[in-house]
Design a protein around this motif. Structure first.
Motif, short mmCIF file in Angstrom:
data_model
loop_
_atom_site.label_atom_id
_atom_site.label_comp_id
_atom_site.label_asym_id
_atom_site.label_seq_id
_atom_site.Cartn_x
_atom_site.Cartn_y
_atom_site.Cartn_z
N TYR A 1 12.29 12.96 -6.13
CA TYR A 1 11.48 11.78 -6.47
C TYR A 1 10.55 12.09 -7.65
CZ TYR A 1 13.01 9.70 -2.06
OH TYR A 1 13.77 9.19 -1.04
N TYR A 2 9.95 13.26 -7.62
CA TYR A 2 9.05 13.65 -8.71
C TYR A 2 9.82 13.72 -10.03
CZ TYR A 2 5.72 16.33 -11.47
OH TYR A 2 4.87 16.76 -12.45
N GLU B 1 10.85 10.20 -11.29
CA GLU B 1 9.72 9.50 -11.93
C GLU B 1 9.43 10.06 -13.31
OE1 GLU B 1 6.74 6.87 -12.79
OE2 GLU B 1 8.24 6.72 -11.22
N ARG B 2 9.57 11.38 -13.46
CA ARG B 2 9.32 12.00 -14.76
C ARG B 2 10.41 11.62 -15.76
NH1 ARG B 2 5.01 14.78 -16.11
NH2 ARG B 2 6.25 16.33 -17.18
N SER B 3 11.66 11.53 -15.29
CA SER B 3 12.76 11.25 -16.21
C SER B 3 12.95 9.75 -16.47
CB SER B 3 14.07 11.84 -15.69
OG SER B 3 14.45 11.21 -14.50
N ALA B 4 12.53 8.92 -15.53
CA ALA B 4 12.66 7.46 -15.68
C ALA B 4 11.36 6.81 -15.19
CB ALA B 4 13.86 6.95 -14.90
N PRO B 5 10.31 6.87 -16.01
CA PRO B 5 9.04 6.27 -15.59
C PRO B 5 9.24 4.81 -15.17
CG PRO B 5 8.77 7.49 -17.63
CD PRO B 5 10.24 7.43 -17.35
N GLY B 6 8.52 4.42 -14.14
CA GLY B 6 8.65 3.07 -13.62
C GLY B 6 9.65 2.95 -12.49
N SER B 7 10.21 4.09 -12.06
CA SER B 7 11.16 4.06 -10.95
C SER B 7 10.47 3.71 -9.64
CB SER B 7 11.85 5.42 -10.80
OG SER B 7 12.71 5.65 -11.88
N PHE B 8 9.15 3.91 -9.59
CA PHE B 8 8.38 3.62 -8.39
C PHE B 8 7.24 2.67 -8.76
CE2 PHE B 8 10.56 7.56 -7.74
CZ PHE B 8 11.05 7.44 -6.46
N GLU C 1 4.25 2.97 -8.70
CA GLU C 1 3.17 3.64 -9.42
C GLU C 1 3.67 5.02 -9.84
OE1 GLU C 1 0.28 5.68 -6.27
OE2 GLU C 1 0.49 3.53 -5.91
N PRO C 2 3.08 5.59 -10.88
CA PRO C 2 3.50 6.94 -11.29
C PRO C 2 3.26 7.93 -10.14
CG PRO C 2 2.09 5.93 -12.95
CD PRO C 2 2.04 5.05 -11.73
N LEU C 3 4.21 8.86 -9.96
CA LEU C 3 4.11 9.81 -8.86
C LEU C 3 3.64 11.17 -9.33
CD1 LEU C 3 7.43 9.18 -6.85
CD2 LEU C 3 5.18 8.15 -6.51
N THR C 4 2.61 11.66 -8.69
CA THR C 4 2.25 13.07 -8.83
C THR C 4 3.09 13.83 -7.81
OG1 THR C 4 0.53 12.97 -7.13
CG2 THR C 4 -0.15 12.43 -9.40
N ARG C 5 2.98 15.13 -7.79
CA ARG C 5 3.73 15.89 -6.79
C ARG C 5 3.30 15.50 -5.38
NH1 ARG C 5 5.96 21.32 -9.07
NH2 ARG C 5 5.61 21.01 -11.28
N THR C 6 2.01 15.31 -5.20
CA THR C 6 1.51 14.92 -3.88
C THR C 6 2.02 13.53 -3.51
OG1 THR C 6 -0.45 16.30 -4.17
CG2 THR C 6 -0.58 14.57 -2.49
N ASP C 7 2.02 12.60 -4.47
CA ASP C 7 2.55 11.26 -4.20
C ASP C 7 4.03 11.32 -3.81
OD1 ASP C 7 0.10 10.07 -4.89
OD2 ASP C 7 0.70 9.82 -6.99
N GLY D 1 4.15 0.55 1.62
CA GLY D 1 3.08 -0.37 1.34
C GLY D 1 2.51 -0.05 -0.02
N ASP D 2 2.12 1.19 -0.20
CA ASP D 2 1.46 1.56 -1.44
C ASP D 2 2.42 2.09 -2.49
OD1 ASP D 2 1.90 3.71 0.20
OD2 ASP D 2 0.04 4.72 -0.27
N ILE D 3 3.48 2.79 -2.10
CA ILE D 3 4.46 3.30 -3.05
C ILE D 3 5.83 2.81 -2.61
CG2 ILE D 3 5.53 5.35 -4.04
CD1 ILE D 3 2.98 6.91 -3.40
N THR D 4 6.54 2.19 -3.54
CA THR D 4 7.90 1.74 -3.25
C THR D 4 8.82 2.13 -4.40
OG1 THR D 4 7.46 -0.42 -4.27
CG2 THR D 4 7.14 -0.26 -1.89
N ALA D 5 10.09 2.25 -4.11
CA ALA D 5 11.09 2.53 -5.14
C ALA D 5 11.41 1.21 -5.83
CB ALA D 5 12.34 3.14 -4.52
#
Length: 190
Positions: free
Chosen positions: A107-108, A111-118, A120-126, A141-145
């Motif tokens: 997932y990380y 998100e790095r290779s295709a921004p906007g896949s989720f 919100e932007p994902l950090t490693r923790t996200d 609820g807060d993060i979706t694909a």
């Protein structure tokens, strides 16, 4: 002086001291926690800065193969273990940790290779949070694909999670039962 209390001999004629079982259980828990902590530490320290979607898929496929290999190795270790129940629980914990960290990486990287896949932007923790949310089926609820690729990877994780919980747990339980029978110890009825 009082003689120490003895425990009836086990199948091999050796005493089954309660302190040995507790020590084995503590060692098993310690190994499971160490593997999990090591994997999460590696996840945060690895240079996961790739930007290509093909690399994300390659990591996911190789990682899923690694999960299968770890699972197979763990199943064989259960059969040889003097404490198959503990080894089975340890095997499930190790396989689960590898699986979850694998998808957090995927997932990380996605998100790095295709921004906007989720959403919100994902950090490693996200990414790890999203992985655990998906695995535990508590919902989103807060993060979706949002992208099709993100949704496909999420569906692969959901399917794998169901297989891991259902099939893998059953295989490990059967392996523990077989190891106990081989050692001449039957598991107590459930």
């Amino acid at each position: 002086m009082d003689e120490p209390e003895t425990v009836p001999p086990g199948p091999g004629g050796s005493p089954r001291a309660p302190h040995r079982r507790r020590r084995a259980a503590a060692a098993s828990v310690g190994r499971a926690l160490s593997v999990s902590a090591g994997l999460v530490t590696a996840y945060y320290l690895l240079p996961l800065d790739g930007r290509t979607t093909s690399a994300t898929w390659a990591i996911l496929v190789c990682g899923l193969l690694a999960v299968v290999l770890v699972f197979t190795w763990e199943a064989r270790a259960i059969v040889r273990s003097p404490h198959p129940r503990l080894r089975g629980a340890e095997a499930l914990a190790a396989t689960l940790a590898v699986y979850l960290v694998l998808f957090a990486c995927a997932y990380y990287l996605l998100e790095r290779s295709a921004p906007g896949s989720f959403s919100e932007p994902l950090t490693r923790t996200d990414a790890l949070y999203f992985t655990l949310t998906t695995f535990s089926t508590v919902g989103f609820g807060d993060i979706t694909a949002d992208s099709q690729t993100g949704r496909v990877v999420t569906m692969v994780q959901m399917t794998g999670g169901l297989l891991l919980v259902g099939v893998a747990a059953r295989v490990l339980a059967s392996t523990v039962q077989a190891a106990l029978r081989r050692q001449g110890r039957e598991a107590p009825p459930e």
